[in-house]
Write a protein that holds these residues in place. Sequence first.
Motif, short mmCIF file in Angstrom:
data_model
loop_
_atom_site.label_atom_id
_atom_site.label_comp_id
_atom_site.label_asym_id
_atom_site.label_seq_id
_atom_site.Cartn_x
_atom_site.Cartn_y
_atom_site.Cartn_z
N ASP A 267 0.82 -1.21 0.00
CA ASP A 267 0.00 0.00 0.00
C ASP A 267 0.85 1.26 0.00
N VAL A 268 1.83 1.31 0.90
CA VAL A 268 2.57 2.56 1.06
C VAL A 268 3.61 2.72 -0.04
N PHE A 269 4.46 1.69 -0.22
CA PHE A 269 5.52 1.83 -1.22
C PHE A 269 5.06 1.40 -2.61
N GLY A 270 4.11 0.49 -2.65
CA GLY A 270 3.70 -0.06 -3.95
C GLY A 270 4.63 -1.20 -4.30
N PHE A 271 4.06 -2.32 -4.80
CA PHE A 271 4.92 -3.50 -4.93
C PHE A 271 5.92 -3.37 -6.06
N GLU A 272 5.66 -2.47 -7.02
CA GLU A 272 6.65 -2.33 -8.10
C GLU A 272 7.97 -1.84 -7.53
N PHE A 273 7.87 -0.86 -6.61
CA PHE A 273 9.09 -0.35 -5.99
C PHE A 273 9.64 -1.36 -4.99
N ALA A 274 8.75 -1.84 -4.12
CA ALA A 274 9.23 -2.64 -2.99
C ALA A 274 9.80 -3.97 -3.45
N LEU A 275 9.15 -4.60 -4.41
CA LEU A 275 9.55 -5.96 -4.75
C LEU A 275 10.21 -6.07 -6.12
N GLN A 276 10.16 -5.02 -6.93
CA GLN A 276 10.77 -5.15 -8.25
C GLN A 276 11.97 -4.21 -8.43
N ASP A 277 11.78 -2.92 -8.07
CA ASP A 277 12.94 -2.02 -8.17
C ASP A 277 13.99 -2.36 -7.13
N MET A 278 13.52 -2.61 -5.91
CA MET A 278 14.43 -3.05 -4.86
C MET A 278 14.55 -4.58 -4.96
N PRO A 279 15.68 -5.13 -4.55
CA PRO A 279 15.82 -6.59 -4.70
C PRO A 279 15.14 -7.37 -3.58
N LEU A 280 14.09 -6.79 -2.99
CA LEU A 280 13.51 -7.43 -1.81
C LEU A 280 12.85 -8.76 -2.13
N ASP A 281 12.35 -8.92 -3.39
CA ASP A 281 11.68 -10.19 -3.68
C ASP A 281 12.63 -11.36 -3.56
N ASP A 282 13.86 -11.17 -4.08
CA ASP A 282 14.84 -12.26 -3.98
C ASP A 282 15.22 -12.50 -2.53
N ILE A 283 15.44 -11.38 -1.79
CA ILE A 283 15.83 -11.52 -0.38
C ILE A 283 14.75 -12.27 0.38
N LEU A 284 13.49 -11.83 0.18
CA LEU A 284 12.40 -12.46 0.93
C LEU A 284 12.27 -13.93 0.55
N MET A 285 12.47 -14.24 -0.73
CA MET A 285 12.33 -15.64 -1.14
C MET A 285 13.40 -16.50 -0.46
N VAL A 286 14.63 -15.98 -0.43
CA VAL A 286 15.71 -16.75 0.20
C VAL A 286 15.45 -16.93 1.70
N VAL A 287 15.11 -15.83 2.40
CA VAL A 287 14.90 -15.98 3.85
C VAL A 287 13.64 -16.81 4.12
N GLY A 288 12.64 -16.68 3.25
CA GLY A 288 11.43 -17.49 3.43
C GLY A 288 11.75 -18.97 3.33
N LEU A 289 12.44 -19.33 2.26
CA LEU A 289 12.78 -20.75 2.06
C LEU A 289 13.72 -21.25 3.15
#
Lengths: 494, 135
Positions: A267-289
Motif C-alpha cells: 500500500d505505502v511503497f507499492g509492490f513495483e518499488f518494494a519488490l521489483q525495483d528493490m531486490p527485496l523479492d529475492d531476499i524475501l524468497m531466500v529468507v522465506g525458504l
Amino acid sequence: MSLWDHLPVLVVIVPLLAGPLCVLVERPRAAWIVALAAAWLSFAAAVVMAAQVSETGTISYQLGGWEPPWGIEYRIDTLGSYVMLIVTAIPALVLVAAKESVTHEIAESLIARFYGAFMLAFAGLAGIVATGDAFNVFVFLEISSLSSYALISMGRDRRALTSAFEYLVMGTIGATFILIGIGFLYMMTGTLNMQDLAERLPAVLETRTVRAGFAFLTVGIGLKLAMFPLHLWLPNAYAYAPSAVTAFLAATATKVAVYALLRFLFDVFGFEFALQDMPLDDILMVVGLAGILIASLVAVFQEDIKRMLAYSSVAQIGYMVLGISLASTTGVIAATLHVFNHALMKGALFLALGAVVYRIGGVSLRDFAGLGRRMPWTMAAIVLGGLSLIGVPPTAGFITKWYLVLATLEQDLWPVAILVVIGSLLALLYVWKLVEAAYFEPVPEGAATVREAPWSMLLPIWLLVGANIYFGIHTDVTVGMATQAANELMGLRP
Amino acid sequence: MNFLPGHFNYLIVVFLMMAGFYVVIAQGNLVKKLVGLGLFQTSVFILYITMGNLAGGQAPIIAEGVTAYSSPLPHVLILTAIVVGVATTAVGLALVVRIHEAYGSVEEDEIHAKDLADDESSMDIPEADERDAGR
C-alpha cells in the motif's frame, strides 16, 4: 452518527478500556468475565465490520472528526477486516480456555493483572490492523509488545524472565527501526497518513532517504515478524510463556506483523518499488525458504513440544514471506490465507498443549507417552491440528499450501515448489513424533491416572479444529476474502 | 551549506545510535544493555526533532513579523515516543529485578551457565528413571 459507524474504533477501544478495568476489579473471576465480555464484543464488532466492508467497500473512520491527512484515520479494507476477524476471534476463544489454565499456571494475586496485560496486548494488535496512520502503527505495536513482555514473564519457569528480557531487547530494536523508517518517510513527504504517503512517495522514491527508510521499516517489521534470521527471540518466548499466552501470541502477534509488512510493501511503497525495483523479492524468497527448511529441521529435533511448535511457527512464517516474495496476486492470496489458517491451526495446537500442561504438568515428549489413551479428545485435536500444519486435505493447511504451490508454478519456479513440499514433509516428521509417542507408546508405569481436559478447554480447542476442517472444505469465505484483499493490494497502483 | 555544520545533528544521531546499539550487543550486564537501548532510542528522538527544525524558524505561535515556523508535529510524535521509551525502560528494569531475584545475578553469561546446569540436571532424571525401569 449511530453506534454502527463507530465500529472501527470500538474494536480497539473496548479491549483497551477492559485492560485497566480488569486490574481495577481485582478479583480473578470478575477480571476474567470483564476480559471475556470485552473480547467477544470486539469479535462481534469485527464480524459486523467484515460484513459492512464486503457490502459497501472500505470504511474510513476519522478519529475526533479530524479529516485525514491531518487527523488520524482508521481504515478498514478487505485485508483489514479479514485479519481483524482472526485477531479478535483468537483471544475470544483463548479466553474461554484461559480460565482453568490461568488459575492453574499463575499465582492468584497476579491473575487480574494478567488479564489486564492480555487485553492491552489485544488492543494493540487490533489497533495495528485498524489504523491507517504510520506513526499510529508504531504506538500500537509498542502497546502490544510491552504488554506481551509482561505476559511472557509470567511463565512458571524462571527462564520465562530471561526470554521476556531477550524479547524486550530485540522487540525494542525492531520497533525503533520502524520508528526511524517512518521518520525518514515523514522527512521526505511531511505526512504520516498511509494513503497520503502512497500518493506522495512516488515523486521521491529515488532519494536515498526513502530507500533507507524502506530498509529500516522492512528490517524492523522483520524482527517483529520473526522472519528467519531475526527469529531468535521467538522459540524461547513461546516455550516459556504461560500456555494461554503462547496460544494467543502465536496465533495473532506474528500475523499482525505480516499484515503490517503487506500494508507497507504493497500500500505505502507499492509492490513495483518494494519488490521489483528493490531486490527485496529475492531476499524475501531466500529468507522465506531458509526459514521453512531450517526451522522445520530444528523443530524435528526438539524434545519440548511447545518449543517444537514454536520453531514450526518460524517455518510457517517462512511460507507467508515466500508468498509475499512472489509479488503476484496468487502469492499474496497464499500469504493472506496462511495468516488466517495458520492462526487457526496454531491456536488449536497451543491451546491443546495448554490442556496437556493442565492435566499432565509438562509438555516434553516423555509426557506424551500413551497420551492418546489418557486424554483422547485433546490428543485427537492435536493430531487434526498437526495434519492441518502438514497440509493434508481436507484441512485449511492444504488450501494455503495449494495456493502457494500454484503461485510458484505460475512463475515456473519448480525448485521452490519442491522445497515447499519438502518443508511439508519435515512437518510430517515432527508431527509423527508426537503421534508415535501418544498412540504407540505405553502409558508410563506408575503414572497417575488423568482425566480428560475440562470442557471449557476442549470447547475452544475443538471449535478451532472444526474451523480448520470447515475452512478446508468450504473455502469460498476465506479464499473469497483473500482474493479480494490481494486484488486490492496489487491493484492500488496498476 | 558546508557538510559538517549542516549535518551536525545527524552526525550526533548516528554516533549515539551506533554507540547505543553497540552497548546493547556487546555488554553482558542486563542493566547496561538497557542503558544502551535507552541511548539507541534517544538518538531517534533527536533525529525527529532535528527534521522538524527550520533555519530561522520560530516556535509555531502566530506572531507579527514572523513568517517561518518550525513544524511542531515531530515534537508531538516524539512526546509519544518518549513515553514509549520510558515504559520500555520501566518494564525492562522490572524484568531485571525479577531476574536478579530468580537467578541471583544480572550477568548474561552467569544466567546462561545456570540455565545450562538446569538443563543438564533435568536430562539426568529420565535416564535414571529408565535405568530403574530396566531393573
